[in-house]
Design a protein around this motif. Structure first.
Motif, PDB file in Angstrom:
ATOM      1  N   UNK A  88       0.904  -1.387   0.021  1.00 33.25           N
ATOM      2  CA  UNK A  88       0.057   0.099   0.065  1.00 33.25           C
ATOM      3  C   UNK A  88       0.978   1.292  -0.261  1.00 33.25           C
ATOM      4  N   UNK A  89       1.924   1.219   0.809  1.00 30.21           N
ATOM      5  CA  UNK A  89       2.890   2.367   1.039  1.00 30.21           C
ATOM      6  C   UNK A  89       3.498   2.489  -0.450  1.00 30.21           C
ATOM      7  N   UNK A  90       3.956   1.420  -1.098  1.00 30.26           N
ATOM      8  CA  UNK A  90       4.761   1.468  -2.242  1.00 30.26           C
ATOM      9  C   UNK A  90       3.810   1.948  -3.398  1.00 30.26           C
ATOM     10  N   UNK A  91       2.686   1.459  -3.511  1.00 32.47           N
ATOM     11  CA  UNK A  91       1.766   2.166  -4.549  1.00 32.47           C
ATOM     12  C   UNK A  91       1.478   3.847  -4.351  1.00 32.47           C
TER      13      UNK A  91
ATOM     14  N   UNK B 106       3.855   6.163  -2.438  1.00 30.30           N
ATOM     15  CA  UNK B 106       4.873   6.888  -1.950  1.00 30.30           C
ATOM     16  C   UNK B 106       6.112   6.587  -2.804  1.00 30.30           C
ATOM     17  N   UNK B 107       6.098   5.390  -3.718  1.00 33.37           N
ATOM     18  CA  UNK B 107       7.405   5.005  -4.488  1.00 33.37           C
ATOM     19  C   UNK B 107       8.243   6.148  -5.083  1.00 33.37           C
ATOM     20  N   UNK B 108       7.368   7.022  -5.603  1.00 27.03           N
ATOM     21  CA  UNK B 108       7.993   8.051  -6.659  1.00 27.03           C
ATOM     22  C   UNK B 108       8.423   9.529  -5.874  1.00 27.03           C
TER      23      UNK B 108
ATOM     24  N   UNK C 120      14.372   3.758  -7.378  1.00 26.18           N
ATOM     25  CA  UNK C 120      13.731   3.505  -8.787  1.00 26.18           C
ATOM     26  C   UNK C 120      13.066   2.261  -9.390  1.00 26.18           C
ATOM     27  N   UNK C 121      13.840   1.372  -9.225  1.00 27.06           N
ATOM     28  CA  UNK C 121      13.406  -0.059  -9.509  1.00 27.06           C
ATOM     29  C   UNK C 121      12.105  -0.183  -8.678  1.00 27.06           C
ATOM     30  N   UNK C 122      12.085  -0.030  -7.453  1.00 22.03           N
ATOM     31  CA  UNK C 122      10.680  -0.196  -6.814  1.00 22.03           C
ATOM     32  C   UNK C 122       9.786   0.572  -7.218  1.00 22.03           C
ATOM     33  N   UNK C 123       9.743   1.773  -7.671  1.00 25.75           N
ATOM     34  CA  UNK C 123       8.741   2.737  -8.282  1.00 25.75           C
ATOM     35  C   UNK C 123       8.351   2.094  -9.755  1.00 25.75           C
ATOM     36  N   UNK C 124       9.099   1.688 -10.442  1.00 29.71           N
ATOM     37  CA  UNK C 124       8.742   1.155 -11.638  1.00 29.71           C
ATOM     38  C   UNK C 124       8.255  -0.056 -11.838  1.00 29.71           C
ATOM     39  N   UNK C 125       8.375  -0.986 -10.817  1.00 32.64           N
ATOM     40  CA  UNK C 125       7.616  -2.425 -10.749  1.00 32.64           C
ATOM     41  C   UNK C 125       6.677  -2.369  -9.673  1.00 32.64           C
ATOM     42  N   UNK C 126       6.340  -1.287  -9.130  1.00 30.24           N
ATOM     43  CA  UNK C 126       5.571  -1.258  -7.845  1.00 30.24           C
ATOM     44  C   UNK C 126       4.166  -2.008  -7.966  1.00 30.24           C
ATOM     45  N   UNK C 127       3.770  -2.178  -9.396  1.00 29.54           N
ATOM     46  CA  UNK C 127       2.568  -2.861  -9.324  1.00 29.54           C
ATOM     47  C   UNK C 127       2.567  -4.277 -10.159  1.00 29.54           C
TER      48      UNK C 127
END
Length: 152
Positions: free
Chosen positions: A40-43, A45-47, A101-108
């Motif tokens: 939930x946080x990843x989706x 706050x990632x960026x 950046x990887x986390x933000x790009x693959x977050x979903x």
């Protein structure tokens, strides 16, 4: 020759900015790992984490350059171990930024778990190296002063 990284209002830039790196880089390593691991946080706050981690790369670069300027000002023979370790801290800050950046790009996607693993590993190493660099810097500045004072 004075540089932008030398002094501000008569104080070494390094002494001013290094405290931000020593506190904020480990803090952002933890935040990056937690955001990466909590869907939930990843989706949400990632960026934002990517932006702040990019700022940490910039701050770490300023700490590095200002450390070089301070070393030059002091004759080049002060805090040698700290300087040797400190020159590599930028790579740990960059790794943390790339992990976020990887986390933000693959977050979903299904690869989010791999992104989280990368973030945790990068975060652990960034904290470890920051502590090593910070300790050797503190040791170089304070060890002699503390040893020469009376303990009451």
């Amino acid at each position: 020759m004075a540089t932008v990284f030398d002094t501000v209002l008569g104080l070494p830039v390094h002494a001013l900015v290094v405290h931000g790196v020593v506190v904020l880089l480990p803090l952002m390593a933890m935040v990056t790992a937690v955001v990466a691991c909590v869907p939930r946080w990843r989706s949400h706050a990632a960026w934002l984490v990517v932006v702040v981690d990019a700022g940490m790369v910039a701050m770490t670069l300023v700490a590095r350059q200002s450390g070089l300027a301070l070393q030059t000002r002091l004759g080049g023979q002060v805090a040698q171990e700290h300087a040797a370790l400190g020159k590599n801290l930028i790579w740990f800050a960059i790794a943390l930024f790339l992990a976020s950046l990887v986390v933000a790009l693959v977050r979903r996607s299904r690869r989010a778990t791999l992104g989280a693993l990368f973030a945790v590993v990068a975060g652990v190493f960034a904290i470890w190296w920051t502590v090593r660099v910070g300790h050797t810097g503190s040791d170089a500045v304070w060890k002699g002063i503390i040893a020469s004072t009376n303990r009451k």
